[in-house]
Design an enzyme around this catalytic site. Sequence first.
Site, mmCIF file in Angstrom:
data_model
loop_
_atom_site.group_PDB
_atom_site.id
_atom_site.type_symbol
_atom_site.label_atom_id
_atom_site.label_comp_id
_atom_site.label_asym_id
_atom_site.label_seq_id
_atom_site.Cartn_x
_atom_site.Cartn_y
_atom_site.Cartn_z
ATOM 1 N N LYS A 43 18.094 18.413 -1.921
ATOM 2 C CA LYS A 43 19.026 18.118 -0.814
ATOM 3 C C LYS A 43 19.795 16.832 -1.103
ATOM 4 C CE LYS A 43 17.348 15.909 2.971
ATOM 5 N NZ LYS A 43 18.029 14.659 3.346
ATOM 6 N N ASN A 44 19.058 15.791 -1.505
ATOM 7 C CA ASN A 44 19.697 14.484 -1.628
ATOM 8 C C ASN A 44 20.560 14.343 -2.882
ATOM 9 O OD1 ASN A 44 18.613 13.869 0.792
ATOM 10 N ND2 ASN A 44 17.007 12.501 0.026
ATOM 11 N N CYS A 88 18.911 5.775 13.375
ATOM 12 C CA CYS A 88 18.162 7.003 13.598
ATOM 13 C C CYS A 88 16.697 6.635 13.732
ATOM 14 C CB CYS A 88 18.392 8.004 12.477
ATOM 15 S SG CYS A 88 17.746 7.487 10.913
ATOM 16 N N ARG A 111 20.282 1.924 10.351
ATOM 17 C CA ARG A 111 20.722 2.330 9.012
ATOM 18 C C ARG A 111 22.149 1.853 8.763
ATOM 19 N NH1 ARG A 111 18.549 8.124 7.388
ATOM 20 N NH2 ARG A 111 19.005 7.285 5.352
ATOM 21 N N ASP A 160 10.296 8.705 1.209
ATOM 22 C CA ASP A 160 10.387 10.080 1.720
ATOM 23 C C ASP A 160 9.078 10.854 1.569
ATOM 24 O OD1 ASP A 160 12.977 9.616 2.456
ATOM 25 O OD2 ASP A 160 13.885 10.593 0.724
ATOM 26 N N ARG A 177 16.401 20.684 8.463
ATOM 27 C CA ARG A 177 17.432 19.863 7.834
ATOM 28 C C ARG A 177 17.147 19.701 6.348
ATOM 29 N NH1 ARG A 177 17.322 14.373 9.768
ATOM 30 N NH2 ARG A 177 18.490 14.279 7.846
#
Length: 419
Positions: free
Chosen positions: A22-23, A115, A120, A306, A398
Amino acid sequence: MDKILVHGGATLKGTVRISGSKNSALPILAATLLTNDPCIVHRVPDLSDIHYMLTILSHLGCDVERASGTVQVKAAQLRTEAPYEIVRKMRASVCVLGPLLGREKEATVSLPGGCVIGDRPIDLHLKGFEALGAAVRVQGGNVKVLAPRLKGALIDMRGKYGSTVLGTDNVMMAAVLAEGMTVIDGAAEEPEVVDLANFLIKMGAKIEGAGTSRIIIEGVKELHGAEHTVIPDRIEAGTFLVAGAIAGEEIILQKVNPQHLLSVTVPLQKAGYVVETNGETLKLRRNGGSLPLELETEPYPGFPTDMQAQMCALLATSPGTSRVTEHIFPQRFMHIAELKRMGADIELENATAVIRGVGQLSGAPVMASDLRASAALVLAGLRAEGITEINRVYHIDRGYESIDEKLNLLGANIERVKA
Ligand code: EPU
């Protein structure tokens, strides 16, 4: 809103195929804005964050086509404004700023808010754009960057919490079309930054040093189309490794880059699990009991933030006292209160979770707060007695492609209840 029900107690065994990152995919898709030629990106995971990015690209004027894991983008005529309604859902939308500034010399994007994992800021991104000669204005909740011309510069991207991943990506994407040479010092060294640099190089950019703390970019006049396959998702892979550790007999991960996962596999080995590597395959096997760990999150190649929540779930059930310190996002501990509702014994001392393993958790209704916290709750549910009901599962969608289905193929008993 969908719910996930994890029926605890199943033993996981078997093989799981890991998706594209994803990243990596998010900034790579944003980088397609840098050319009006078509670009083709393979192994793009089917996730809501990716869907948001494709919506933003369409809004900006791109033709976007998607067929299973392959996305084609043609960014012929561009709009340079991305409003709040479409960017608010995903913080990573900020990474369209760099390519728009690089190609169109201006961009206006609604500012991402904080968030649940903390404040952030994007000050380092903006500092980088300013160093390249852009004027930056924050007004009405938007950030506007504007530069009649971009000029290469020496930029230090280090902040209070170390380097910034998307900040490095953003500045790199603007600098590839700047005049002259840009040196990014204190660059993020994550594999996702290297993947983006490799894509940009395929588009004709001149970049050296990605994967080290100094990236050198020689600006070019224009870029062209390119085709690229996204790297494996090391965080999805790490999450499945922890699933294997928490509830498995033996699990095999296919299509991974084991080198990217050393910061996860080495602690798992220290905790007593057997991890074997063979090419793009990783195997994790239980070897008696699990031991406590001392972990601190750090930028790559350190232990990733993460993976912090998922590892807390594992350590909550490992005998002995573990300590997990969060250095990247010191407030990223929303999962602790939920794990405690499941019977975990965890105290927070500033940014350190002191975890006394309890062996068995008990199922409870819990609330997913962010992506990785939700994954941690699913993992904890595998090891809990009874049913763990996880609400707000859109967080997990997500960033994990069909996590429930993939875990069920390994033998888990997870139901998704449609609202
Ligand atoms: N920071 C600043 N100023 C900035 C930018 C960042 O102070 O201008 C601080 C942040 O507040 C944080 C630290 O620097 O304390 C590192 O943040 P970074 O900018 O590296 O995070 P990011 O690029 O916004 C990416 C991932 C995150 C991951 C972090 C850290 C994407 C889309 N997101 O975010 O992934 O946690 O790097 O590795 O690549 C996730 O996938 O669940 C996720 C949150």
